[in-house]
Design an enzyme around this catalytic site. Structure first.
Site, PDB file in Angstrom:
ATOM      1  CE1 TYR A 179      -3.390  -2.735   0.280  1.00 41.59           C
ATOM      2  CE2 TYR A 179      -2.728  -3.033   2.563  1.00 41.59           C
ATOM      3  CZ  TYR A 179      -3.463  -3.446   1.464  1.00 41.59           C
ATOM      4  OH  TYR A 179      -4.269  -4.547   1.548  1.00 41.59           O
ATOM      5  CD  GLU A 208       0.382  16.137  -6.894  1.00 42.40           C
ATOM      6  OE1 GLU A 208       0.816  17.316  -6.896  1.00 42.40           O
ATOM      7  OE2 GLU A 208      -0.810  15.850  -7.080  1.00 42.40           O
ATOM      8  CD  GLU A 221       5.226  18.242  -3.318  1.00 37.28           C
ATOM      9  OE1 GLU A 221       4.055  18.385  -3.732  1.00 37.28           O
ATOM     10  OE2 GLU A 221       5.974  19.199  -3.087  1.00 37.28           O
ATOM     11  CD  GLU A 274     -18.107  22.352  -1.511  1.00 34.16           C
ATOM     12  OE1 GLU A 274     -17.921  22.252  -0.290  1.00 34.16           O
ATOM     13  OE2 GLU A 274     -18.388  21.389  -2.234  1.00 34.16           O
ATOM     14  CD  GLN A 275     -12.440  28.178  -6.411  1.00 37.50           C
ATOM     15  OE1 GLN A 275     -13.038  29.237  -6.408  1.00 37.50           O
ATOM     16  NE2 GLN A 275     -11.316  27.999  -7.075  1.00 37.50           N
ATOM     17  CG  HIS A 276     -15.046  26.795   2.314  1.00 33.88           C
ATOM     18  ND1 HIS A 276     -14.260  27.204   3.360  1.00 33.88           N
ATOM     19  CD2 HIS A 276     -16.327  26.971   2.708  1.00 33.88           C
ATOM     20  CE1 HIS A 276     -15.025  27.605   4.361  1.00 33.88           C
ATOM     21  NE2 HIS A 276     -16.291  27.470   3.979  1.00 33.88           N
ATOM     22  CE  LYS A 289      -7.241  21.741  -2.180  1.00 32.74           C
ATOM     23  NZ  LYS A 289      -7.794  21.837  -3.535  1.00 32.74           N
TER      24      LYS A 289
END
Length: 126
Positions: free
Chosen positions: A18, A30, A71, A87-89, A96
């Site tokens: 895992y 990434e 990272e 949704e953006q908040h 983030k």
């Protein structure tokens, strides 16, 4: 995202698979992780050429591990937040930004440590 988790654990199954899947996922998804990895390989190559002391090697390896690990944690938090709150908040955005900032702080610190270790060795060459 693929995972070997199928709702129940096998008795003899260990978490290594895992964990390896997680590393592969971050590598594939990434760009920043791949960039950090390239720099890490360049630094490791330079460390071999410049014959670092054991203490210098320890510092270099620790910083590489810290930056790559942060990272990965940053990526995990971003994916979790994107999944749970698509949704953006403003709070999600701040979280983030903070986790990305943690990676930046470690990266800048690793550059300073790199200068401390490599600059004197480079100056003796010239």
């Amino acid at each position: 995202m693929n995972s070997d988790y199928n709702g129940h654990k096998k008795k003899k199954e260990i978490g290594f698979r895992y964990a390896w899947n997680g590393i592969k996922e971050v590598y594939k998804s990434e760009k920043n992780f791949r960039i950090h990895l390239v720099f890490a390989l360049v630094v490791i190559g330079a460390a071999f050429v410049m014959e670092l002391s054991p203490l210098e090697w320890t510092s270099v390896i620790m910083m590489i591990v810290i930056v790559l690990s942060l990272e990965m944690i940053n990526t995990a938090i971003e994916k979790l937040l994107d999944h749970s709150a698509p949704e953006q908040h403003p709070v999600i955005g701040a979280i983030k930004d903070i986790t990305a900032g943690a990676v930046l702080v470690a990266s800048i610190g690793s550059v300073f440590i790199g200068f401390i270790i490599f600059l004197p060795k480079l100056l003796t060459l010239f």
